[in-house]
Design a protein around this motif. Sequence first.
Motif: not given
Lengths: 322, 277, 282
Positions: B77-88
């Motif tokens: 659900n692209r929850m990791n988007d809210i972590i800065p510098e994280a990317r898929g």
Amino acid sequence: MGMFSNRRRSSDDGSFRVVTGAFAALVLLAVAGIGFELSRQSMLSIRRFGMSFWTGTTWDPVSGVFGALPFIWGTLYSSILALLIATPIALGIAIFISELSPRFLRQPLSYLTELLAAIPSIVYGLWGIFVLVPIVRKLELSAPDAIRKLALFKGPPLGVGMGTAALILAVMVIPFTSSVAREILKNVPTAQREAAYALGATRWEAIKVAIGYGKSGIIGSIMLGFGRALGETMAVTMVIGNNPQVTASLFAPQYTMAAVIANEFTEAADDLYLNALVEIGLVLFIITIAINALSRLLIWSMEKRSSRPMAIVPLLEEQPAQ
Amino acid sequence: MTTALSTTPGGLTTGRSTMTTTPTTARLGKITVRHFDFYYGEAKVLHGIDLDIPERQVTALIGPSGCGKSTFVRSINRMNDIIPEARGEGVIEIDGKNIYAGGTDVVELRRRVGMVFQKSNPFPKSIYDNVAYGLKIGGTRNKRALNDAVEKSLQRAALWEEVKDRLQESALALSGGQQQRLCIARALAVDPEILLMDEPASALDPIATTKIEELIWELKENYTIVIVTHNMQQAARVSDLTAFFMLGKVIEFGDTKKIFMNPREKMTEDYVTGRFG
Amino acid sequence: MSYATRRRIISRVAEALCALAVLLALLPLGMILFYVIKEGGSALNLAFFTQMPKPVGEPGGGMANAIVGTLILIGLAALFAVPIGCMCGIHLSEYPATRFSYTVRFAADVLNGVPSIVVGIFAYGLVVLPVKRFSAIAGGVALGILMLPIVVRTTEELLRLVPPGLREGALALGATRSRSVFSVILPAALPGILTGILVALARVAGETAPLLFTAFNNRYWSTNIAQPIASLTVQVFTYAISPYDDWHRQAWAGAFLLVMIILALSISARVAVRRLERMNRV
């Protein structure tokens, strides 16, 4: 032997505790002492005028008539106006720094906004007189007649007056509210924001959830700013015009409780006059104590939910290194 | 069946099945993952994930802590988007649409893909307002519609009977297990198609855990469920399919029964029989 | 426009407004610093530091007496506040969870919010009234009370930064509580405590209101702490509300000096805190 040394240690511990505790008690004594001393020094005025002191609008030291309503009005009005201006800005700063700003900007921005709290009141006043007042006067002069007829903008365009005082107060109050609100937001668990995001919240909606979580602490931070505004003296007295009157006009010169104490205390020739001024100080003390106590309780209630204690001195606050 | 094997400096043998891991009982793929990598800054934590997660089934992700299963589920659900510098990087398709393509509306995505977290995280609001939150921000104002949705969601989350008389009370007054079911109800209220669960029962006592597991069984009638768990019995009990993660890779993916009874990979066998991890 | 689009736009606008709020706060900060540097920097010269104020109409002169006065006042304030504040801070950090400690902490926070002018009245009643004379001591007492809560809370917080291992080590060696505090913890926390004092000094050095009727003012050179004494802040105030251009220039110079002193104090405090934190992280 073990028992013996234990007992020695605990008795030493006891005296250490008592001695340092005695010094700590001095802090309590200072607060109580201020209340006691101010009550004592204002007895004359309290007995003479009773409640009429707070409803009277005549302040005439020559004939010994003291009514403090205009000062109370000026203090409350200027502080509330300052709050209206400062709160959105301070919360915006807190939100920007804790939620939106790139990481490398966080610390410099915190430091810069808190620098506003380090600038002395007198310097604000000086800047107010020589820079802000002329700007405000120009604005007042250029205001169209239709606006000048409104009750809010009646009066001569002096530059000094309620509006200018409220502006300066707002600037001075911003760092206090924003630094506490920022700490509160920082302590809101990420899980709260994640819950909102997972339900399809936009960034702003997730921020609103974080604000909702920290609501009581944020209200506390706003009240802290209010307490600051109520007691602010020098900058206000330098730009508000020092004219005791009860009017809604932002252009009108008015007066505040702290300002009248600052200006007239050394001139107060007789005891009644002095007592009247101290009574104003007493009430200012009681109001600010109540507001500060309440705001502290609110902020502490938030702190209890998180492990990190919050600093009272904005300049010492550090972002934890990540 | 060819398996690429490599040896890490630590001496652990890792490998990635080159088979594109379509389970033997092939069903319609709801979520299709192809060559998905994930990075926190410089650190690569997911390596070329390939998975086909079927509709209306429970898929469990298991593996030792730090294996990337949580990161992976939060990628859906692209929850990791809210972590800065994280990317898929790579492809995760839901119903054939790549959610990592440019122009994807993550807000809309997260309405379709609900999520329940490891620690229950109710808002400090009333029970009712918690469940209604997603609908309210989505623009539902109609009181009746909200009431209906709140009731339906709470019933689906098997919480209705316990809270129907105190909907206006604070959600924080509920027990831990109730709070977690409330969070499930809250996620269901926006009517998602997929439900992601990140160790939803790890903080709960056994009775509350049983309730959540029963609930998961019922929910798969209507939802595609992906559950992360470190508890292998739980995975065995609740899931239809299981993916075994290790060191950021999918080692094996298939029917839960097969994974636990007769795994293809040695590493999977070692893990499910408790020899490491 | 769809509801989803509207929400996205609202979010963007709100985010932009938050950024704007930061700019709105930095604007007055920039303006104030700009004017203080421009007006004050140009008015500052050697005479400002070495000469006495000249009578109205005579150009030149300086604030030598006020500079010394401010130093004496904050010295007195530190003399009153530092011992009390440090001992209090030690107590709070050693016995953090007692009811008494909570009360004291609360009182310190409340005291921190009491308007400085009110503290001035208190010092007036305490020191000026009994001897019927304004004095540097009275000013020092007022500033000391204003310093107290900051010294207390920063000392407490920075003592808590001392790694617990140090204390346990001392206690394990059989040291008494007071020994462990004074010979181990306090020396380790000394930079922290000094930081607290610097921050507190920075705050009170800029105070004007509580000095108006305690230290009062003095046109002449005086280092007698039983007599009224000049201070930078009161002098700036007097000059600022006067009608003379030359005095206005002096006021700006005074403000410049004040801001520089305060910036220096608070920046060094900040550097010290950072160093302390780094030490603890290792």
